[in-house]
Motif scaffolding. Structure first.
Motif, PDB file in Angstrom:
ATOM      1  N   ASP A 170       9.083  65.345 112.169  1.00 20.59           N
ATOM      2  CA  ASP A 170       9.137  63.909 111.913  1.00 20.59           C
ATOM      3  C   ASP A 170       8.288  63.578 110.694  1.00 20.59           C
ATOM      4  O   ASP A 170       7.072  63.651 110.720  1.00 20.59           O
ATOM      5  CB  ASP A 170       8.634  63.151 113.141  1.00 20.59           C
ATOM      6  CG  ASP A 170       8.525  61.668 112.855  1.00 20.59           C
ATOM      7  OD1 ASP A 170       9.398  61.158 112.133  1.00 20.59           O
ATOM      8  OD2 ASP A 170       7.565  61.030 113.310  1.00 20.59           O
ATOM      9  N   ASP A 171       8.957  63.193 109.616  1.00 21.09           N
ATOM     10  CA  ASP A 171       8.288  62.969 108.334  1.00 21.09           C
ATOM     11  C   ASP A 171       7.875  61.504 108.212  1.00 21.09           C
ATOM     12  O   ASP A 171       8.325  60.798 107.320  1.00 21.09           O
ATOM     13  CB  ASP A 171       9.265  63.376 107.226  1.00 21.09           C
ATOM     14  CG  ASP A 171       8.618  63.335 105.857  1.00 21.09           C
ATOM     15  OD1 ASP A 171       7.389  63.230 105.788  1.00 21.09           O
ATOM     16  OD2 ASP A 171       9.358  63.402 104.859  1.00 21.09           O
ATOM     17  N   GLY A 172       7.045  61.047 109.134  1.00 25.65           N
ATOM     18  CA  GLY A 172       6.541  59.674 109.059  1.00 25.65           C
ATOM     19  C   GLY A 172       7.595  58.609 109.289  1.00 25.65           C
ATOM     20  O   GLY A 172       7.595  57.583 108.601  1.00 25.65           O
ATOM     21  N   ALA A 226      19.364  66.280 109.082  1.00 27.22           N
ATOM     22  CA  ALA A 226      19.473  65.614 110.378  1.00 27.22           C
ATOM     23  C   ALA A 226      20.649  64.659 110.443  1.00 27.22           C
ATOM     24  O   ALA A 226      21.025  64.201 111.511  1.00 27.22           O
ATOM     25  CB  ALA A 226      18.184  64.859 110.666  1.00 27.22           C
ATOM     26  N   ASP A 227      21.257  64.341 109.296  1.00 26.33           N
ATOM     27  CA  ASP A 227      22.304  63.324 109.298  1.00 26.33           C
ATOM     28  C   ASP A 227      23.689  63.908 109.552  1.00 26.33           C
ATOM     29  O   ASP A 227      24.694  63.230 109.368  1.00 26.33           O
ATOM     30  CB  ASP A 227      22.285  62.554 107.976  1.00 26.33           C
ATOM     31  CG  ASP A 227      22.471  63.467 106.775  1.00 26.33           C
ATOM     32  OD1 ASP A 227      22.641  64.683 106.977  1.00 26.33           O
ATOM     33  OD2 ASP A 227      22.449  62.969 105.645  1.00 26.33           O
ATOM     34  N   LEU A 228      23.722  65.182 109.946  1.00 29.29           N
ATOM     35  CA  LEU A 228      24.963  65.880 110.283  1.00 29.29           C
ATOM     36  C   LEU A 228      25.919  66.036 109.104  1.00 29.29           C
ATOM     37  O   LEU A 228      27.117  66.195 109.286  1.00 29.29           O
ATOM     38  CB  LEU A 228      25.670  65.203 111.473  1.00 29.29           C
ATOM     39  CG  LEU A 228      24.853  65.360 112.763  1.00 29.29           C
ATOM     40  CD1 LEU A 228      25.271  64.365 113.819  1.00 29.29           C
ATOM     41  CD2 LEU A 228      24.966  66.779 113.302  1.00 29.29           C
ATOM     42  N   GLN A 229      25.354  65.993 107.894  1.00 28.46           N
ATOM     43  CA  GLN A 229      26.186  66.314 106.722  1.00 28.46           C
ATOM     44  C   GLN A 229      26.441  67.817 106.683  1.00 28.46           C
ATOM     45  O   GLN A 229      27.455  68.265 106.157  1.00 28.46           O
ATOM     46  CB  GLN A 229      25.489  65.869 105.437  1.00 28.46           C
ATOM     47  CG  GLN A 229      25.609  64.385 105.192  1.00 28.46           C
ATOM     48  CD  GLN A 229      25.259  64.042 103.763  1.00 28.46           C
ATOM     49  OE1 GLN A 229      24.097  64.002 103.391  1.00 28.46           O
ATOM     50  NE2 GLN A 229      26.263  63.809 102.954  1.00 28.46           N
ATOM     51  N   ASP A 230      25.492  68.558 107.239  1.00 25.35           N
ATOM     52  CA  ASP A 230      25.661  70.003 107.353  1.00 25.35           C
ATOM     53  C   ASP A 230      26.105  70.275 108.789  1.00 25.35           C
ATOM     54  O   ASP A 230      25.327  70.116 109.710  1.00 25.35           O
ATOM     55  CB  ASP A 230      24.329  70.729 107.121  1.00 25.35           C
ATOM     56  CG  ASP A 230      23.666  70.312 105.823  1.00 25.35           C
ATOM     57  OD1 ASP A 230      24.396  70.021 104.865  1.00 25.35           O
ATOM     58  OD2 ASP A 230      22.428  70.288 105.779  1.00 25.35           O
ATOM     59  N   VAL A 260      21.430  55.319 106.160  1.00 24.65           N
ATOM     60  CA  VAL A 260      21.632  55.421 104.705  1.00 24.65           C
ATOM     61  C   VAL A 260      20.874  56.614 104.160  1.00 24.65           C
ATOM     62  O   VAL A 260      19.998  57.159 104.817  1.00 24.65           O
ATOM     63  CB  VAL A 260      21.127  54.153 103.974  1.00 24.65           C
ATOM     64  CG1 VAL A 260      21.999  52.965 104.325  1.00 24.65           C
ATOM     65  CG2 VAL A 260      19.676  53.874 104.306  1.00 24.65           C
ATOM     66  N   THR A 261      21.229  57.020 102.928  1.00 25.91           N
ATOM     67  CA  THR A 261      20.553  58.157 102.306  1.00 25.91           C
ATOM     68  C   THR A 261      19.072  57.846 102.090  1.00 25.91           C
ATOM     69  O   THR A 261      18.708  56.710 101.778  1.00 25.91           O
ATOM     70  CB  THR A 261      21.222  58.560 100.984  1.00 25.91           C
ATOM     71  OG1 THR A 261      20.424  59.563 100.360  1.00 25.91           O
ATOM     72  CG2 THR A 261      21.365  57.389 100.032  1.00 25.91           C
ATOM     73  N   LYS A 262      18.224  58.855 102.268  1.00 25.95           N
ATOM     74  CA  LYS A 262      16.791  58.695 102.052  1.00 25.95           C
ATOM     75  C   LYS A 262      16.429  59.214 100.660  1.00 25.95           C
ATOM     76  O   LYS A 262      15.280  59.415 100.336  1.00 25.95           O
ATOM     77  CB  LYS A 262      15.998  59.444 103.125  1.00 25.95           C
ATOM     78  CG  LYS A 262      16.438  59.170 104.565  1.00 25.95           C
ATOM     79  CD  LYS A 262      16.340  57.701 104.913  1.00 25.95           C
ATOM     80  CE  LYS A 262      16.776  57.325 106.317  1.00 25.95           C
ATOM     81  NZ  LYS A 262      18.052  57.851 106.795  1.00 25.95           N
ATOM     82  N   TYR A 263      17.464  59.458  99.852  1.00 22.20           N
ATOM     83  CA  TYR A 263      17.252  59.965  98.495  1.00 22.20           C
ATOM     84  C   TYR A 263      17.726  58.977  97.447  1.00 22.20           C
ATOM     85  O   TYR A 263      18.803  59.142  96.889  1.00 22.20           O
ATOM     86  CB  TYR A 263      17.978  61.300  98.301  1.00 22.20           C
ATOM     87  CG  TYR A 263      17.086  62.478  98.542  1.00 22.20           C
ATOM     88  CD1 TYR A 263      16.298  62.992  97.523  1.00 22.20           C
ATOM     89  CD2 TYR A 263      17.003  63.048  99.795  1.00 22.20           C
ATOM     90  CE1 TYR A 263      15.461  64.053  97.748  1.00 22.20           C
ATOM     91  CE2 TYR A 263      16.162  64.120 100.032  1.00 22.20           C
ATOM     92  CZ  TYR A 263      15.399  64.613  99.006  1.00 22.20           C
ATOM     93  OH  TYR A 263      14.567  65.665  99.230  1.00 22.20           O
TER      94      TYR A 263
HETATM   95  N1  UDP Z   1      14.162  63.378 104.708  1.00 18.61           N
HETATM   96  C1  UDP Z   1      12.825  63.586 105.040  1.00 18.61           C
HETATM   97  N2  UDP Z   1      11.852  62.943 104.308  1.00 18.61           N
HETATM   98  C2  UDP Z   1      12.144  62.116 103.264  1.00 18.61           C
HETATM   99  C3  UDP Z   1      13.507  61.939 102.911  1.00 18.61           C
HETATM  100  C4  UDP Z   1      14.489  62.592 103.650  1.00 18.61           C
HETATM  101  O1  UDP Z   1      12.518  64.317 105.973  1.00 18.61           O
HETATM  102  O2  UDP Z   1      11.219  61.580 102.657  1.00 18.61           O
HETATM  103  C5  UDP Z   1      15.224  64.075 105.493  1.00 18.61           C
HETATM  104  C6  UDP Z   1      16.307  63.173 106.062  1.00 18.61           C
HETATM  105  O3  UDP Z   1      15.931  62.622 107.301  1.00 18.61           O
HETATM  106  C7  UDP Z   1      17.466  64.138 106.194  1.00 18.61           C
HETATM  107  C8  UDP Z   1      17.258  65.102 105.029  1.00 18.61           C
HETATM  108  O4  UDP Z   1      15.896  64.958 104.645  1.00 18.61           O
HETATM  109  O5  UDP Z   1      17.421  64.883 107.389  1.00 18.61           O
HETATM  110  C9  UDP Z   1      18.175  64.814 103.854  1.00 18.61           C
HETATM  111  O6  UDP Z   1      18.051  63.466 103.457  1.00 18.61           O
HETATM  112  P1  UDP Z   1      19.314  62.561 103.079  1.00 18.61           P
HETATM  113  O7  UDP Z   1      20.438  62.847 104.009  1.00 18.61           O
HETATM  114  O8  UDP Z   1      18.849  61.147 103.040  1.00 18.61           O
HETATM  115  O9  UDP Z   1      19.649  63.065 101.620  1.00 18.61           O
HETATM  116  P2  UDP Z   1      21.102  63.202 100.953  1.00 18.61           P
HETATM  117  O10 UDP Z   1      21.948  63.983 101.898  1.00 18.61           O
HETATM  118  O11 UDP Z   1      21.599  61.803 100.773  1.00 18.61           O
HETATM  119  O12 UDP Z   1      20.861  63.894  99.664  1.00 18.61           O
END
Ligand code: UDP
Ligand code: MG
Length: 309
Positions: free
Chosen positions: A42-44, A95-99, A204-207
């Motif tokens: 859990d990253d905060g 964690a977002d099940l993209q993989d 939503v994306t966290k990036y």
């Molecule tokens: N994540 C994290 N800390 C952060 C940003 C993202 O642990 O500061 C995790 C997020 O919960 C997810 C994974 O990193 O499991 C990938 O993030 P995300 O799906 O938002 O990125 P994207 O797929 O849009 O590149």
């Protein structure tokens, strides 16, 4: 019991995805017939994901909760996952099940054939904006061409690594991290497996762009001196051009052609060189800032609570 697979998922505000992530990982991993654990870092999170992780850990001993004291970023969360996992093979998954968790079994098959790093290559990406796809594609190719390590293109953090590899990675204490580069750097027997990257299940994306930019800087500065050398190349180039220009200007003056008079030319040259110098200083600053962070030697992350052993 000996654990074969450690699945590591970094979690930052993923409350809607957590139950489904757990359900799918459990279904897939139970079908493998081998012991597994799910390390949830859990990253905060601020949306209640922390409680959800604790709840999952209470009901299933296979869930290992690692709770950070604040948000340290995706790459650092992955690192904590390496530190707390106990399996023979460590799998990093979003964690977002993209993989898709189902792909883990395909990665494991290659591992059983003797490969030590099995990375998942994104053959297709669903549900992402053209901007994300374009910047990602450009990023992978830029990194590939300027870094000294050949980091496979179109490959994210989704991968399986043997315990041997993770033990080496655990010794790499760099602060500004680029895990996929690090895992390419160590060598070992590596292979890619193609998969279809799904759309984010919920949330939503966290990036945002700023974080992607940071990550790109980590990748470049962590694996290449190229930006530092650019200033040298450019310096030689502009010095060369000005030396060539001297006889030309003298000749033009002597023949009476009114070349290079007026302030505009001077101003443009000064601004151009001033800009180039400031950019070079900024590049130096990026490297020096990183040196400073390394010198401070602070812990990479702080856990509020995590399993004892
Ligand atoms: N994540 C994290 N800390 C952060 C940003 C993202 O642990 O500061 C995790 C997020 O919960 C997810 C994974 O990193 O499991 C990938 O993030 P995300 O799906 O938002 O990125 P994207 O797929 O849009 O590149
Ligand atoms: Mg995602």
């Amino acid at each position: 019991m000996k654990i074969t697979y450690s699945i590591v998922a970094p979690i930052y505000n993923e409350i809607e995805n957590l139950p489904e992530l757990y359900r799918r990982v459990k279904e897939v991993m139970d079908s493998s017939g081998e012991a597994w654990e799910l390390v949830l870092v859990d990253d905060g999170s601020t949306d209640g994901s922390t409680e959800k992780i604790r709840e999952l850990a209470r009901t299933d001993k296979a869930v290992r909760p690692v709770i950070f004291a604040r948000n340290f970023g995706h790459q650092v969360a992955i690192t904590a996952g390496w530190d707390y996992s106990r399996g023979d093979a460590i799998i990093i998954i979003d964690a977002d099940l993209q993989d898709p968790p189902e792909t883990i079994l395909e990665l494991a098959k290659k591992w059983k054939e003797g490969y030590e790093v099995v990375y998942a290559v994104r053959a297709e990406r669903e549900g992402e904006t053209w901007f994300k796809k374009f910047t990602a594609a450009a990023f992978y190719r830029l990194i590939y061409s300027i870094t000294d390590v050949k980091i496979p293109v179109d490959t994210g953090d989704f991968r399986l690594m043997d315990r041997k590899v993770v033990n080496v990675l655990k010794q790499m204490k760099e602060r500004h991290r680029f895990p996929r580069g690090m895992s390419a750097w160590v060598g070992f027997k590596q292979i890619g497996v193609e998969y279809k990257r799904a759309a984010r299940m919920a949330g939503v994306t966290k990036y945002p762009f700023s974080k992607m930019f940071r990550l790109a800087l980590n990748a470049i500065t962590g694996f290449s001196y190229f930006p530092l050398q650019v200033a040298t190349y450019f310096g030689f180039f502009s010095a060369g051009v000005s030396i060539l220009a001297i006889p030309i200007v003298i000749y033009m003056r002597m023949t009476g052609a009114g070349a290079f008079t007026g302030q505009a030319t001077t101003l443009i040259a000064v601004l151009f060189l001033g800009g180039a110098q400031l950019i070079s200083l900024g590049i130096l600053g990026e490297y020096i800032g990183r040196l400073y962070d390394e010198a401070k030697g602070r812990p990479l992350y702080i856990v509020r609570d995590a399993p004892e052993e």
